[in-house]
Design an enzyme around this catalytic site. Structure first.
Site: not given
Length: 388
Positions: A246, A131
């Site tokens: 994930e 990010s």
């Protein structure tokens, strides 16, 4: 879908449970139930090392790199027993669950030999450089850039919301190596040492008072060319492969922690009389039902080919993050006024802390809006909306 375990796996379960109970009742008793990533860091590093020495750090990895070649069922069993024993949140989880599996899938032989044993042994802690201030959920908009200089890359840019950036030894960085490229094209996946000139880490204070997240600035930092995973410009494929991990086996351990949180809320409701409220009881039953559905869905998600997740995995993050956001709100409703106050000595009670942390669940690792786009486009095959 098989929802039970074969009898021969019970010996494996007993071995895992016995080791965990012994360690968390002995020299690591002070870490039992620790649910953050920012306290007792030297002791947490020692815990990672103990897991690695006993072969419990990365049970699904090949034995050659510190794992146990465990089957999916064995990995699920260990994740469940770890949560049941009150094992602390692992400060090594980004290396164990994200960086390591990505290297196994996309790394070359040299990278695997150099990097995986240190992750498994707890000698290296990793963080994720994805990010940016203007590229959160729109990950393809990253602007951090890198350029080749002989056998190294120079990196300029900024990452944000970098979990455990303040304690990490390595960071995997998605950056733009093709000048003028846009979107997912022209990106590369670089592995960067954090302890070097040109890397500045600034912790971000969260509303819990902790600083698990950080800003990371790269000002001429160096990555070795040998530490690029995949081809130059092929970083998007590697980055997307990493995100798939994930949704792996660790989800079952996550659900065991959710069960503990829900049980604590139920116990509190009985103790303070909140359970006499019919609406509270209804919300407790809804939470319990949702958790059971979540478990069945995760088992279905993991029942396919090892290492391959089907389209049903696209819905998992959206489901659990909304469920836990609602659980945090339920905890505050049950706790009443006392839940709104700090405890003696500062900080918050565990359930209030959980509520505050749960506010980010529907944002990190892909916002709800992005998750719905993924379901629509990748799961249902719907066309992308035309953009002007």
């Amino acid at each position: 879908m098989e929802l039970t375990y074969a009898p021969e796996l019970e010996a494996y379960r007993a071995e895992a449970a016995g080791w965990l109970h012994s360690q968390l009742s002995g020299s690591f008793a002070h870490l039992r139930g620790v649910s953050d990533h920012v306290t007792q860091i030297p002791e947490r590093r020692a815990w990672e090392a103990a897991l690695g020495q006993a072969g419990w750090s990365c049970v699904g990895w090949p034995a050659a790199f510190g794992g146990r070649d465990a089957s999916i069922a064995e990995q699920v069993i260990f994740a469940e027993e770890y949560a049941r024993a009150g094992g602390p949140e692992r400060i090594g989880h980004i290396g164990v669950e994200l960086a390591g599996p990505t290297l196994l899938a996309f790394g070359d032989a040299d990278q695997k030999a150099r990097l995986l044993p240190d992750i498994a042994a707890g000698r290296s802690i990793w963080c994720q450089g994805y990010s940016e201030p203007n590229a959160g959920s729109d990950l393809a908009a990253v602007r951090t850039r890198a350029w080749r200089e002989g056998e190294t890359y120079r990196i300029e840019g900024q990452k944000i919301w970098t979990s455990m950036g303040a304690i990490a030894d390595w960071c995997f960085v998605l950056c733009r190596t093709e000048p003028g490229s846009v979107g997912p094209k022209g990106l590369s996946f670089l592995l960067v040492r954090m302890d070097q000139p040109g890397v500045t880490v600034r912790p971000i204070r969260q509303m819990t008072g902790e600083s698990e997240f950080c800003e990371v600035f790269f000002d001429g930092a160096i990555a070795q060319a040998d530490d690029r995973v995949g081809a130059e410009g092929d970083g998007w494929r590697v980055a997307m492969g990493l995100l798939a991990f994930e949704r792996g086996v660790s989800t079952l351990g996550q659900q065991m922690r959710f069960r503990t949180e829900l049980d604590e809320i139920i116990a509190l409701a009985k103790a303070n009389g909140a359970a006499r409220d019919a609406l509270i009881r209804q919300r407790l039953v809804t939470a319990d039902t949702g958790l059971k559905v979540m478990r069945l869905h995760a088992l279905r998600m993991l029942s396919g080919e090892p290492g391959a997740l089907g389209p049903e995995a696209l819905t998992y993050k959206l489901f659990w993050s909304n469920w836990r956001r609602d659980l945090g709100e339920l905890a505050m409703a049950v706790g009443g006024r006392e839940a709104e106050l700090a405890v003696a000595g500062g900080g918050f009670s565990p359930l209030t802390h959980m509520f505050l942390m749960s506010r980010a669940d529907t944002i990190y690792a892909g916002t709800n809006e992005i998750q719905r786009n993924l379901i629509a486009e990748r799961g249902l095959g719907l066309p992308r909306e035309a953009r002007g």
